[in-house]
Design a protein around this motif. Structure first.
Motif, mmCIF file in Angstrom:
data_model
loop_
_atom_site.group_PDB
_atom_site.id
_atom_site.type_symbol
_atom_site.label_atom_id
_atom_site.label_comp_id
_atom_site.label_asym_id
_atom_site.label_seq_id
_atom_site.Cartn_x
_atom_site.Cartn_y
_atom_site.Cartn_z
ATOM 1 N N ALA A 22 119.342 28.520 59.035
ATOM 2 C CA ALA A 22 118.785 27.728 58.490
ATOM 3 C C ALA A 22 116.950 27.407 58.731
ATOM 4 O O ALA A 22 116.349 27.732 57.551
ATOM 5 N N LEU A 25 111.141 29.825 59.654
ATOM 6 C CA LEU A 25 109.766 29.333 58.968
ATOM 7 C C LEU A 25 109.076 28.964 57.502
ATOM 8 O O LEU A 25 108.764 28.748 57.574
ATOM 9 N N GLY A 26 110.742 29.521 56.806
ATOM 10 C CA GLY A 26 110.815 28.427 55.731
ATOM 11 C C GLY A 26 110.585 27.065 55.435
ATOM 12 O O GLY A 26 109.987 26.674 55.145
ATOM 13 N N TYR A 108 110.040 39.365 58.814
ATOM 14 C CA TYR A 108 109.785 38.022 59.628
ATOM 15 C C TYR A 108 109.574 37.623 61.766
ATOM 16 O O TYR A 108 108.561 37.128 61.485
ATOM 17 N N PHE A 231 116.030 30.705 50.153
ATOM 18 C CA PHE A 231 115.749 31.196 51.742
ATOM 19 C C PHE A 231 115.744 30.023 52.475
ATOM 20 O O PHE A 231 116.458 30.293 53.772
ATOM 21 N N SER A 234 119.233 30.245 54.296
ATOM 22 C CA SER A 234 120.029 31.348 54.581
ATOM 23 C C SER A 234 120.454 32.195 53.620
ATOM 24 O O SER A 234 121.237 32.550 53.817
ATOM 25 N N SER A 328 120.384 35.477 62.881
ATOM 26 C CA SER A 328 121.128 35.416 61.883
ATOM 27 C C SER A 328 121.044 36.702 61.257
ATOM 28 O O SER A 328 121.883 37.391 60.753
HETATM 29 N N1 TRP Z 1 116.493 30.779 56.512
HETATM 30 C C1 TRP Z 1 114.863 30.905 57.251
HETATM 31 C C2 TRP Z 1 113.571 30.533 57.080
HETATM 32 O O1 TRP Z 1 114.127 28.935 56.857
HETATM 33 C C3 TRP Z 1 115.008 32.306 57.557
HETATM 34 C C4 TRP Z 1 116.532 32.948 57.337
HETATM 35 C C5 TRP Z 1 117.088 33.262 58.274
HETATM 36 C C6 TRP Z 1 116.923 34.001 55.858
HETATM 37 N N2 TRP Z 1 118.457 34.088 58.016
HETATM 38 C C7 TRP Z 1 118.359 34.369 56.210
HETATM 39 C C8 TRP Z 1 116.229 33.879 54.732
HETATM 40 C C9 TRP Z 1 119.292 35.073 55.545
HETATM 41 C C10 TRP Z 1 117.315 34.807 53.797
HETATM 42 C C11 TRP Z 1 118.664 35.534 54.073
HETATM 43 O O2 TRP Z 1 112.899 30.887 57.779
#
Ligand code: TRP
Length: 463
Positions: A22, A25-26, A108, A231, A234, A328
């Motif tokens: 989770a 980069l988000g 990503y 996002f 995840s 992930s």
């Molecule tokens: N959550 C991650 C972030 O905030 C990005 C990420 C990893 C993601 N696995 C995911 C986003 C699956 C959507 C679905 O950067």
């Protein structure tokens, strides 16, 4: 011959791996940037509301689907959808998830690669030199982006790291890395946050973040907060289905989902506190907020004592956060091949990772020439030029919301109530909030996510 399916060694392994997915980069790049653009306060409250009312219930759903089926998304929908309304059509939701993982991972890793370059530059003293030159970072960054071979190099290194971890499997690869890296990430973040409290801008940063002024809140900001909650947690492609499928039955799903969501939210807010305190301390004008992480922030680091050390740690933090997320993404695609195509893990990780890698080279080269940093909108709302921008636009605006919508519909309306309840209470005991969760997943989540999708279709402005 079936292989032994992977499993987390315990509760902590699952929590750290899922929190690692989770937090990425988000949290460190995108959230501070959109919180800044949407003037903090009220936006932060809407975001927290979106996480609580939509994100958290969907996270619970994904883990239920994974643990109940003991399979990754495609197999999970196939198995749980059997004999239910819609039947095998639901398998499509799983396939969409695998495709989404493929696409997101490919671009990503490009951004994640930038952090590696910055770590080396911090250590080698080059960041300091750039900070001293007028518009050093702006000029450097545009050149760096347009440099296809450089982009490909760092992208390759990051993808190799990702493949290397997933190769070793659930417990010996993903869990082991998460158990080392996620605590390091927390430690660096807390150290930087403590440091931020000593800066002059700390008070202003707190006011900016936590004093809401609702008249500044636009409709676009609300949609952006909702979209981002997917996002950042995840959700929407089955990453949590996959991770949930490795979770033992004796652990509580609601408690795990709550812990992961709280950690993710806390880290996004901490990142804001750190960055805004530092930026406000110097009264810097942020011209383009999407560039904070790679141009404004390093500049500020070097106004502080120990700029090289702070910046090296900081980019290490971002790299670590990104790596626990990319693993992930790859795991979703690899576990599809393992569960459905009956490949060995080795074969799955190398073939799938290799295929995604080749595809992602297109993104690594897509900044050449015309695309300037100012036009990049990672995980953004607008379609930007080039392969990178197009893939990002498709994934964050279409694939994830549509996936999340279908996951909510499936868990709320297709999965039998008694099955959902049995899985939720397994390892938890009677779950007092069951009716509340079910109302959220049947009505609130589909309506809210449906609204996001409709507004994307109508081409709503997100500014
Ligand atoms: N959550 C991650 C972030 O905030 C990005 C990420 C990893 C993601 N696995 C995911 C986003 C699956 C959507 C679905 O950067």
């Amino acid at each position: 011959m079936t292989q032994q399916r992977g499993q987390w060694s315990g509760r902590l392994g699952f929590i750290l791996a899922a929190a690692g997915s989770a937090v990425g980069l988000g949290n460190l790049w995108k959230f501070p940037y959109i919180a800044y653009e949407n003037s903090g306060g009220a936006f932060v409250i809407v975001y927290i509301g979106a996480v609580a009312l939509v994100g958290l219930p969907i996270m619970v759903s994904e883990i239920i689907l994974g643990r109940r089926s003991q399979l990754s998304p495609v197999g999970a929908f196939k198995k749980l959808g059997e004999g239910r309304p819609g039947g095998s059509l639901w398998t499509g939701t799983g396939i969409l998830g695998v495709l989404t993982g493929f696409v997101i991972l490919s671009y990503y890793c490009v951004i994640a690669g930038w952090t590696l370059r910055y770590i080396l530059m911090a250590v080698g003293g080059h960041l300091g030199e750039l900070a001293a030159a007028p518009d050093g970072f702006g000029a450097y960054f545009d050149g760096f982006l347009a440099d296809g071979p450089q982009q490909t190099l760092w992208y390759t290194v990051f993808m190799a790291l990702t493949v290397g971890v997933v190769y070793f499997g659930v417990q010996r690869g993903i869990e082991r890395v998460a158990k080392v890296l996620v605590p390091i990430l927390f430690a660096i973040l807390i150290a930087l946050a403590v440091y931020a409290t000593t800066t002059d801008g700390f008070g202003r940063a707190m006011t900016f973040l936590f004093r809401p002024s609702f008249h500044e809140l636009s409709r676009g900001a609300i949609l952006e907060a909702l979209g981002h909650s997917f996002f950042t947690l995840s959700l929407g492609m089955g990453a949590m289905i996959t991770y949930g499928s490795y979770m033992k039955k004796q652990f509580s799903i609601p408690r795990a989902a709550l812990t992961i969501s709280l950690l993710d939210t806390a880290i996004a807010l901490l990142a804001c506190v750190i960055m805004f305190s530092i930026i406000f301390s110097f009264d810097l004008e942020v011209r383009k907020s999407s560039t904070i992480l790679f141009t404004t922030l390093p500049l500020v680091f070097f106004k502080l004592p120990g700029g090289s050390v702070i910046s090296a740690f900081f980019y290490l933090l971002v790299a670590v956060a990104a790596l626990t997320s990319t693993i992930s993404l790859l795991e979703v695609v690899a576990s599809f091949a393992i569960d459905q195509l009956r490949w060995t893990r080795r074969q799955a990780v190398l073939v799938m990772g290799g295929t995604i890698y080749v595809f992602g080279v297109l993104s690594a080269w897509s900044f050449g020439g015309s695309a300037k940093l100012s036009e990049i909108n990672l995980i953004g709302r607008e379609s930007t030029a080039g392969v990178f921008g197009t893939l990002d636009y498709l994934a964050s605006n279409w694939f994830l919301p549509v996936g999340g919508f279908l996951i909510a519909l499936f868990t709320g309306w297709v999965l039998l109530r008694k099955d959902a309840q049995a899985e939720l209470e397994e390892g938890h005991g009677p779950f007092g909030f069951f009716a509340g969760w079910r109302a959220l997943i049947r009505f609130v989540a589909p309506l809210v996510v449906g609204a996001i999708i409709v507004s994307v279709i109508l081409g709503a402005e997100y500014q």
